[in-house]
Design an enzyme around this catalytic site. Structure first.
Site, mmCIF file in Angstrom:
data_model
loop_
_atom_site.group_PDB
_atom_site.id
_atom_site.type_symbol
_atom_site.label_atom_id
_atom_site.label_comp_id
_atom_site.label_asym_id
_atom_site.label_seq_id
_atom_site.Cartn_x
_atom_site.Cartn_y
_atom_site.Cartn_z
ATOM 1 N N CYS A 143 0.625 -1.408 -0.060
ATOM 2 C CA CYS A 143 0.001 -0.170 0.108
ATOM 3 C C CYS A 143 0.892 1.391 0.212
ATOM 4 O O CYS A 143 0.374 2.342 -0.376
ATOM 5 C CB CYS A 143 -0.938 0.040 1.090
ATOM 6 S SG CYS A 143 -2.194 -1.215 1.275
ATOM 7 N N HIS A 189 -3.253 7.684 1.812
ATOM 8 C CA HIS A 189 -3.698 6.158 1.387
ATOM 9 C C HIS A 189 -5.046 5.936 1.822
ATOM 10 O O HIS A 189 -5.454 6.349 3.023
ATOM 11 C CB HIS A 189 -2.825 5.257 1.900
ATOM 12 C CG HIS A 189 -3.017 3.857 1.720
ATOM 13 N ND1 HIS A 189 -3.631 3.649 0.369
ATOM 14 C CD2 HIS A 189 -3.362 2.887 2.574
ATOM 15 C CE1 HIS A 189 -3.847 1.781 0.517
ATOM 16 N NE2 HIS A 189 -3.880 1.570 1.688
ATOM 17 N N ASN A 200 -9.893 0.069 -0.716
ATOM 18 C CA ASN A 200 -8.722 0.013 -0.813
ATOM 19 C C ASN A 200 -7.707 -0.511 -2.014
ATOM 20 O O ASN A 200 -7.855 -1.673 -2.333
ATOM 21 C CB ASN A 200 -8.023 -0.833 0.668
ATOM 22 C CG ASN A 200 -6.576 -0.750 0.732
ATOM 23 O OD1 ASN A 200 -5.631 -0.148 -0.061
ATOM 24 N ND2 ASN A 200 -5.864 -0.936 1.846
#
Ligand code: UT7
Length: 325
Positions: A115, A252, A282
């Site tokens: 990520c 993020h 996500n």
């Protein structure tokens, strides 16, 4: 003092056409729209179609970023692609993107920081540009996490989605002050002692399978806010800037609760926070450039704005990048 600053000249993104709502997921596993929205803020996630690979999403985002910057592939020296879901174990998905864009010069490679991949790729590009080894780079975050999810596991399959985003950076002379356009500072961290809290239970060397994503969500959550705020404070220390100076916070996009808690701890006003997690879940390395592109296209982020990017993910890896648009 004259310095080189890596300046963003354009951005672009792409989400697969197909998407999955929380209601649809509730017919697949024991979950509900209420639970997902309250615990994560996610309302839907996009899913790549059969035969649609990470490279396909990456190429679409890259073309849009190049168009937005007014460049063609021939103008780019280096492609850096952040992904944890490459088309193949090798070659790097970045070389497929290079080929698809018709670029036969320069070089292309992948970065794997899950990520945090986009921030790691951006920091890497910044170093190539500031050292004079490249003049223009294309930095892409692209993922097809739907391919590594265990669709029976409600604790993970509701959280992730597919997508891609890209930016074009150019090395430009600047004064060396915080008023410069471009990347002002980047801060990267990792700590492998947390590697079993978020991982994929397969791989070429270990199991010879692709494997599925496994996560101790609560453990990740517990560390996320502290790690995120630490690297942002490092950026403040390096530049003398603070939360009040920011125009936009583009984090993020993993969980709205993590985003809100980080912004609150740092004293960043809610109206400066760009949140797109509701729209795509996500998307790992793709989430920051997807959010950036959304905020640029709807007119929020404008030239000269001070923008803080941050990410945290598997490894753990985490990092921040402070830039003037
Ligand atoms: O990019 C970095 C990677 N990942 C992250 O940042 C994710 C970090 N973690 C999180 O976002 C959160 O921990 C989650 C969203 C994954 C989970 O939220 P939580 O508030 O930490 O919930 P929990 O894991 O403590 O679970 C609470 C309850 C449990 O039931 P019991 O034990 O209280 O009976 C779970 O079994 O919710 C249950 N649960 C669900 N219920 C409905 C877990 N997943 C689901 C689900 N639907 N999808």
């Amino acid at each position: 003092m004259s310095v080189i600053r890596s300046t963003v000249l354009g951005c672009g993104s792409y989400l697969p056409e197909k998407f999955l709502t929380n209601e649809e997921l509730a017919s697949m596993v024991d979950t509900s729209d209420d639970w997902i929205v309250q615990r994560t803020g996610i309302r839907k996630r996009h899913i790549a179609s059969e035969g649609e690979f990470t490279s396909h999403l990456a190429v679409k985002a890259a073309r849009r970023a190049l168009d937005n910057a007014g460049f063609e592939a021939k103008d780019i020296d280096v492609i850096i692609l952040a992904t944890a879901t490459p088309d193949n174990t090798f070659p790097a998905t970045a070389v497929t993107v290079q080929h698809e864009l018709g670029m036969h010069h320069g070089f292309a490679f992948d970065i794997q920081a899950v990520c945090s991949g986009f921030v790691f790729a951006l920091a890497t590009a910044d170093n190539f540009l500031r050292s004079g080894q490249a003049r223009r780079t294309l930095v892409i975050g692209a993922e097809t996490f739907s391919r590594i999810l265990d669709w029976q596991d409600r604790t993970t399959c509701v959280l992730f989605g597919d997508g891609a985003g890209a930016v074009v950076l150019e090395a430009r002379q600047a004064e060396g002050s915080i008023a410069d356009r471009g990347i002002l500072t980047t801060h990267l961290r990792s700590d492998g002692s947390h590697k079993s809290k978020l991982y994929v239970d397969g791989g070429p060397s270990s199991t010879q399978t692709v494997g599925h994503l496994r996560m101790e969500g609560k453990e990740v959550f517990k560390h996320a806010v502290g790690m995120i705020t630490d690297v942002i404070e490092d950026a403040y220390k390096a530049t003398g800037l603070g939360s009040d100076d920011l125009d936009w916070f583009v984090p993020h996009q993993a969980n709205k609760r993590i985003i809100d808690a980080s912004a609150k701890k740092l004293g960043i006003a809610p109206e400066k926070v760009v949140t797109t997690v509701d729209q795509h879940g996500n998307t790992s390395a793709a989430s920051i450039p997807l959010a950036l592109d959304a905020a640029v296209r709807d007119g929020r982020i404008k030239r000269g704005d001070l923008v803080m990017l941050e990410a945290m993910g598997g490894g753990f890896t985490w990092g921040s990048a402070l830039l003037r648009w």
